[in-house]
Enzyme design. Sequence first.
Site, mmCIF file in Angstrom:
data_model
loop_
_atom_site.group_PDB
_atom_site.id
_atom_site.type_symbol
_atom_site.label_atom_id
_atom_site.label_comp_id
_atom_site.label_asym_id
_atom_site.label_seq_id
_atom_site.Cartn_x
_atom_site.Cartn_y
_atom_site.Cartn_z
ATOM 1 C CE1 TYR A 141 2.255 26.535 -1.418
ATOM 2 C CE2 TYR A 141 0.641 27.570 -1.993
ATOM 3 C CZ TYR A 141 1.800 27.280 -2.134
ATOM 4 O OH TYR A 141 2.299 27.672 -3.393
ATOM 5 C CE LYS A 191 16.815 18.756 0.819
ATOM 6 N NZ LYS A 191 17.728 18.769 -0.499
ATOM 7 C CG ASP A 223 18.015 18.827 -3.894
ATOM 8 O OD1 ASP A 223 17.612 18.174 -4.069
ATOM 9 O OD2 ASP A 223 19.108 18.980 -3.037
ATOM 10 C CG ASP A 247 3.931 27.534 -5.808
ATOM 11 O OD1 ASP A 247 3.281 27.876 -7.321
ATOM 12 O OD2 ASP A 247 4.608 28.353 -5.233
ATOM 13 C CG ASP A 251 6.256 29.898 -11.474
ATOM 14 O OD1 ASP A 251 4.881 29.245 -11.563
ATOM 15 O OD2 ASP A 251 6.413 30.972 -11.145
HETATM 16 C C1 IPM Z 1 -0.119 28.860 -8.018
HETATM 17 C C2 IPM Z 1 0.256 30.033 -7.633
HETATM 18 C C3 IPM Z 1 -0.755 29.977 -6.202
HETATM 19 C C4 IPM Z 1 0.302 28.913 -5.499
HETATM 20 C C5 IPM Z 1 -0.782 31.530 -5.625
HETATM 21 C C6 IPM Z 1 -1.243 32.494 -6.377
HETATM 22 C C7 IPM Z 1 -1.443 31.515 -4.109
HETATM 23 O O1 IPM Z 1 1.330 30.438 -7.649
HETATM 24 O O2 IPM Z 1 -1.307 28.461 -8.337
HETATM 25 O O3 IPM Z 1 0.826 28.176 -8.634
HETATM 26 O O4 IPM Z 1 0.985 29.387 -5.060
HETATM 27 O O5 IPM Z 1 -0.646 27.981 -5.407
HETATM 28 MG MG MG Z 2 2.675 29.064 -8.696
#
Ligand code: IPM
Ligand code: MG
Length: 368
Positions: A141, A191, A223, A247, A251
């Site tokens: 990042y 990884k 993975d 990240d 999700d």
């Molecule tokens: C998260 C989000 C952020 C990230 C974005 C909005 C920059 O996806 O907090 O997980 O990638 O960290």
């Molecule tokens: Mg995110």
Amino acid sequence: MDFSIAIVPGDGIGPEVISEGRKTLDAIGRAFGHKFNQIEASMGGNAIDQYGVPLPPRTLEICRHSDAILLGAVGGPKWDDPAATVRPEDGLLMLRKELRLFANLRPVKVHPDLIDASPLKPSLLEGVDVMVVRELTGGLYFAKPKRRWETQRGRRGVDTLRYTEEEVRRILEVGFNLSSSRRCKLTSVDKANVLETSRMWRQIATEMADQYPQVTLEHMLVDNVAMQLIRDPSRFDVIVTENTFGDILTDEASVLSGSMGMLPSASLSAQKSTRTRKSQSIMGLYEPIHGSAPDIAGKGIANPIATILSVALMLRLSFRLEEEANAVESAVATVLSSGLRTADIAPNGGNAIPTSKMGDEIAQTISS
Ligand code: IPM
Ligand code: MG
């Protein structure tokens, strides 16, 4: 006690869920006799529109001088042009970096009444209780070079994955400590079959494990973790990982809890609050893991629970108010057990209550 909280609603559904988080804070303040001084500040797309930058200096100042930050979400299609030079997300990234919020904790639990809200088989979801520790201020990042340019043979782009030993150590330390206070199992995710940073990460984790004899450390490739999170999620206790991997995995993990709208997060720095009176408090930014969901913004149907549970994390981790944090979490559980649902977690979307009603119900349960 008195606490000052920077309130950063952001874009999309951000302001809607933040209003409900504030109701929770007010209810806790009243019930337990605390004063939460809340100062609003703008960030993200709305700040670009108003001030030309995603993180206005005044917002940074307000956040710096607060005991904690409650954030909604940033971003939206209006600011998504890949050619844009300023982006809403940069505001969030700058804030994390400026405040050195390197440790991002994302607890993933499955509320028993929501097992059916997940597309996964109920038998897989029993006993799921994972804490993902995501490194938040390094890696892909942030490291330079990071740029795009044109050459005679077409466009080029570069992002850099770089870590220092110190960055890796301090996040692993968070992972080891958290797993010590939980089920003593730490999964370090990397990884290492491809990436040098991962091989270094793995080495450091192995070296550190000696200091934590009570913790069982395992290394897993990212993975494979992506697969195991769906195949056998209850095998995990604490997962510690690099920024980008964390990240993506969180999700994915949100599917376990039934909805992105259920998962809170805490981003912590190692610094103690500058205010000596609260020498125990740690600066933290608290936000739902979901995004600004522009498709449902303004409709009053967003799930505020991720934000409300983020308030619980703030009370516990930044303010050391354990009883108050528990009160928020049990109010959420009570309201869910009573059958109330926002659209994202309602069976077939039927009989859902609006965002503000969910916030009211939780606040009322705290007060009762
Ligand atoms: C998260 C989000 C952020 C990230 C974005 C909005 C920059 O996806 O907090 O997980 O990638 O960290
Ligand atoms: Mg995110």
